[in-house]
Design an enzyme around this catalytic site. Structure first.
Site, mmCIF file in Angstrom:
data_model
loop_
_atom_site.group_PDB
_atom_site.id
_atom_site.type_symbol
_atom_site.label_atom_id
_atom_site.label_comp_id
_atom_site.label_asym_id
_atom_site.label_seq_id
_atom_site.Cartn_x
_atom_site.Cartn_y
_atom_site.Cartn_z
ATOM 1 N N GLU A 1 -0.779 -9.270 -0.536
ATOM 2 C CA GLU A 1 -2.191 -9.557 -0.198
ATOM 3 C C GLU A 1 -3.065 -9.520 -1.455
ATOM 4 O O GLU A 1 -3.980 -10.332 -1.608
ATOM 5 C CB GLU A 1 -2.687 -8.545 0.847
ATOM 6 C CG GLU A 1 -2.000 -8.764 2.184
ATOM 7 C CD GLU A 1 -2.364 -7.724 3.219
ATOM 8 O OE1 GLU A 1 -2.168 -6.519 2.952
ATOM 9 O OE2 GLU A 1 -2.849 -8.107 4.301
ATOM 10 N N GLU B 1 4.936 -5.085 7.008
ATOM 11 C CA GLU B 1 4.148 -4.071 7.723
ATOM 12 C C GLU B 1 4.628 -3.810 9.145
ATOM 13 O O GLU B 1 4.625 -2.668 9.611
ATOM 14 C CB GLU B 1 2.662 -4.470 7.770
ATOM 15 C CG GLU B 1 1.921 -4.330 6.455
ATOM 16 C CD GLU B 1 1.958 -5.599 5.613
ATOM 17 O OE1 GLU B 1 2.871 -6.435 5.816
ATOM 18 O OE2 GLU B 1 1.078 -5.751 4.752
ATOM 19 N N ALA C 1 0.869 -1.179 0.000
ATOM 20 C CA ALA C 1 0.000 0.000 0.000
ATOM 21 C C ALA C 1 0.906 1.230 0.000
ATOM 22 O O ALA C 1 2.080 1.153 0.382
ATOM 23 C CB ALA C 1 -0.891 -0.015 1.232
ATOM 24 N N GLY D 1 0.621 -5.033 1.018
ATOM 25 C CA GLY D 1 -0.656 -5.074 0.310
ATOM 26 C C GLY D 1 -0.517 -5.681 -1.088
ATOM 27 O O GLY D 1 -1.487 -6.232 -1.622
HETATM 28 N N1 DAK Z 1 4.615 3.234 -0.871
HETATM 29 C C1 DAK Z 1 5.026 4.401 -1.416
HETATM 30 N N2 DAK Z 1 6.172 4.535 -2.130
HETATM 31 C C2 DAK Z 1 6.937 3.447 -2.291
HETATM 32 C C3 DAK Z 1 6.578 2.185 -1.734
HETATM 33 C C4 DAK Z 1 5.354 2.105 -0.992
HETATM 34 N N3 DAK Z 1 4.901 0.955 -0.457
HETATM 35 N N4 DAK Z 1 7.553 1.298 -2.057
HETATM 36 C C5 DAK Z 1 8.463 1.971 -2.783
HETATM 37 N N5 DAK Z 1 8.100 3.263 -2.931
HETATM 38 C C6 DAK Z 1 8.801 4.318 -3.641
HETATM 39 C C7 DAK Z 1 10.099 4.714 -2.925
HETATM 40 O O1 DAK Z 1 9.836 5.629 -1.910
HETATM 41 C C8 DAK Z 1 10.912 5.310 -4.065
HETATM 42 O O2 DAK Z 1 10.459 6.624 -4.295
HETATM 43 P P1 DAK Z 1 11.521 7.833 -4.601
HETATM 44 O O3 DAK Z 1 12.486 7.791 -3.475
HETATM 45 O O4 DAK Z 1 12.130 7.421 -5.922
HETATM 46 O O5 DAK Z 1 10.686 9.047 -4.677
HETATM 47 C C9 DAK Z 1 10.492 4.466 -5.270
HETATM 48 O O6 DAK Z 1 9.252 3.836 -4.907
HETATM 49 C C10 DAK Z 1 11.499 3.367 -5.566
HETATM 50 O O7 DAK Z 1 11.746 2.633 -4.386
HETATM 51 P P2 DAK Z 1 13.204 2.471 -3.740
HETATM 52 O O8 DAK Z 1 14.133 3.571 -4.179
HETATM 53 O O9 DAK Z 1 13.021 2.269 -2.278
HETATM 54 O O10 DAK Z 1 13.678 1.127 -4.444
HETATM 55 P P3 DAK Z 1 14.688 0.045 -3.874
HETATM 56 O O11 DAK Z 1 14.930 -0.903 -5.005
HETATM 57 O O12 DAK Z 1 15.879 0.673 -3.215
HETATM 58 O O13 DAK Z 1 13.878 -0.724 -2.719
HETATM 59 C C11 DAK Z 1 11.955 -1.816 -1.769
HETATM 60 C C12 DAK Z 1 12.740 -1.464 -3.047
HETATM 61 C C13 DAK Z 1 10.657 -2.531 -2.213
HETATM 62 C C14 DAK Z 1 12.768 -2.795 -0.900
HETATM 63 C C15 DAK Z 1 11.649 -0.527 -0.962
HETATM 64 O O14 DAK Z 1 11.083 0.420 -1.851
HETATM 65 C C16 DAK Z 1 10.683 -0.745 0.161
HETATM 66 O O15 DAK Z 1 11.070 -1.248 1.224
HETATM 67 N N6 DAK Z 1 9.431 -0.350 -0.036
HETATM 68 C C17 DAK Z 1 8.392 -0.413 1.009
HETATM 69 C C18 DAK Z 1 7.884 -1.844 1.173
HETATM 70 C C19 DAK Z 1 6.852 -1.946 2.293
HETATM 71 O O16 DAK Z 1 7.158 -1.688 3.458
HETATM 72 N N7 DAK Z 1 5.654 -2.324 1.934
HETATM 73 C C20 DAK Z 1 4.523 -2.512 2.893
HETATM 74 C C21 DAK Z 1 3.712 -1.255 2.952
HETATM 75 S S1 DAK Z 1 2.396 -1.386 4.168
HETATM 76 C C22 DAK Z 1 -5.392 -1.950 4.151
HETATM 77 C C23 DAK Z 1 -4.993 -2.806 3.153
HETATM 78 C C24 DAK Z 1 -3.632 -3.024 2.937
HETATM 79 C C25 DAK Z 1 -2.681 -2.378 3.695
HETATM 80 C C26 DAK Z 1 -3.091 -1.529 4.695
HETATM 81 C C27 DAK Z 1 -4.442 -1.309 4.936
HETATM 82 N N8 DAK Z 1 -6.763 -1.740 4.375
HETATM 83 C C28 DAK Z 1 -7.778 -2.458 3.560
HETATM 84 C C29 DAK Z 1 -7.227 -0.848 5.362
HETATM 85 C C30 DAK Z 1 -1.279 -2.637 3.372
HETATM 86 C C31 DAK Z 1 -0.222 -2.058 3.978
HETATM 87 C C32 DAK Z 1 1.119 -2.147 3.350
HETATM 88 O O17 DAK Z 1 1.329 -2.683 2.270
#
Ligand code: DAK
Length: 261
Positions: A115, A135, A69, A112
């Protein structure tokens, strides 16, 4: 002024009777913001209403199916924003699709994103795919099904490891654990997923929809109720024109022509 690019690219292939929705937010690794989820839900509803679409493929890009997400969007959201009916509706719309859905996963499939892939009916993964639920590292926990679906798919020990420690699973590990149906060559993820979708689309569409319902019932009901449910949807399938066609076609040694009725 030029139209903004769609966040979901939609394509129909009438010959194979399949349709594809590709997440298209490459600069954010296909992070699932409200707008993208809205476009995806609309596309899936429209495919599901189309009798000529018999299997759907959801995919991302080589680098990411979806990295979760949108964290920026969540960082400013209140608990009530997260609870908002519209946000939940978009996920429920995907769950409500009756047409079989294949997730075509390459690269990051996190949070997400994972998911979303698990909400699909089966996952075809590139050798490059990486699955995880990061998460808890953000101080939140999965909210679109992972505590349940991942646990059903891979068992408690591995689900706890992935969700609590942030362990990432390679495509091979995900295959061995039962999360993924097939692992395919790095460059072939989309073609292979479409090929599998084409195979599904060639089967009886009524039977496929009922079979999808019955398999999903295995998540919810005890075995005796699940078996009973399966038998009842089989009777329903027998009442379809497709069943008559499929059975007669076999006896008459010709390919079936399913109408979806
Ligand atoms: N959200 C927003 N931006 C994201 C992102 C994300 N999840 N993942 C990556 N980006 C953005 C980065 O900020 C970066 O942006 P700039 O810096 O270029 O502006 C760009 O995408 C490229 O990413 P990286 O530079 O970080 O790329 P790397 O290859 O170095 O790293 C990575 C890739 C996937 C390891 C890293 O980007 C990362 O750790 N990303 C976050 C992964 C994460 O934590 N995902 C879980 C998010 S929480 C719900 C339903 C679902 C959910 C919640 C509620 N309801 C129905 C209520 C779900 C929650 C989640 O998914």
């Amino acid at each position: 002024m030029a139209e903004p690019a769609p966040l979901v690219l939609v394509e129909r292939e009438p010959e194979r009777r399949i349709a594809t929705a590709l997440l298209n937010r490459p600069d954010r690794l296909n992070a699932l913001n409200a707008e993208l989820m809205g476009e995806l839900a609309d596309a899936l509803r429209s495919f599901d209403d189309d009798e000529d679409v018999r299997c759907i493929v959801i995919g991302g890009s080589d680098r990411a199916f979806a990295a979760g997400a949108d964290i920026g969007e969540m960082a400013t959201a209140s608990a009530m924003d997260m609870y908002a009916a519209k946000r939940i509706e978009r996920w429920d719309a995907i769950r409500a699709v009756r047409t079989p859905i294949v997730a075509a996963v390459s690269g990051y499939c996190l949070g997400g994103g994972c998911e979303l892939a698990m909400t699909c009916d089966l996952i075809v993964a590139s050798e490059s795919a990486v699955f995880g639920q990061p998460e808890t590292g953000l101080g939140i926990l999965p909210g679109a099904g992972a505590t349940q679906r991942l646990t059903h798919a891979v068992g408690k020990a591995l689900a706890m490891d992935v969700i609590l420690s942030g362990r990432l699973l390679s495509a091979r590990e995900a295959l061995d654990a039962g999360l993924v149906a097939r692992v395919v060559a790095r460059e072939a993820w989309l073609d292979e997923a479409k090929r599998v979708a084409g195979q599904i689309a060639a089967k009886g569409p009524v039977a496929n929809r009922l079979a999808k319902e019955a398999v999903n019932r295995a998540y919810e009901a005890p075995l005796s109720l699940g078996l009973d449910y399966e038998r009842r949807v089989l009777y329903l399938a027998f009442a379809s024109e497709d069943a008559k066609e499929g059975l007669s076609a076999f006896v008459e040694k010709r390919p079936p022509e399913f109408k979806g009725r």
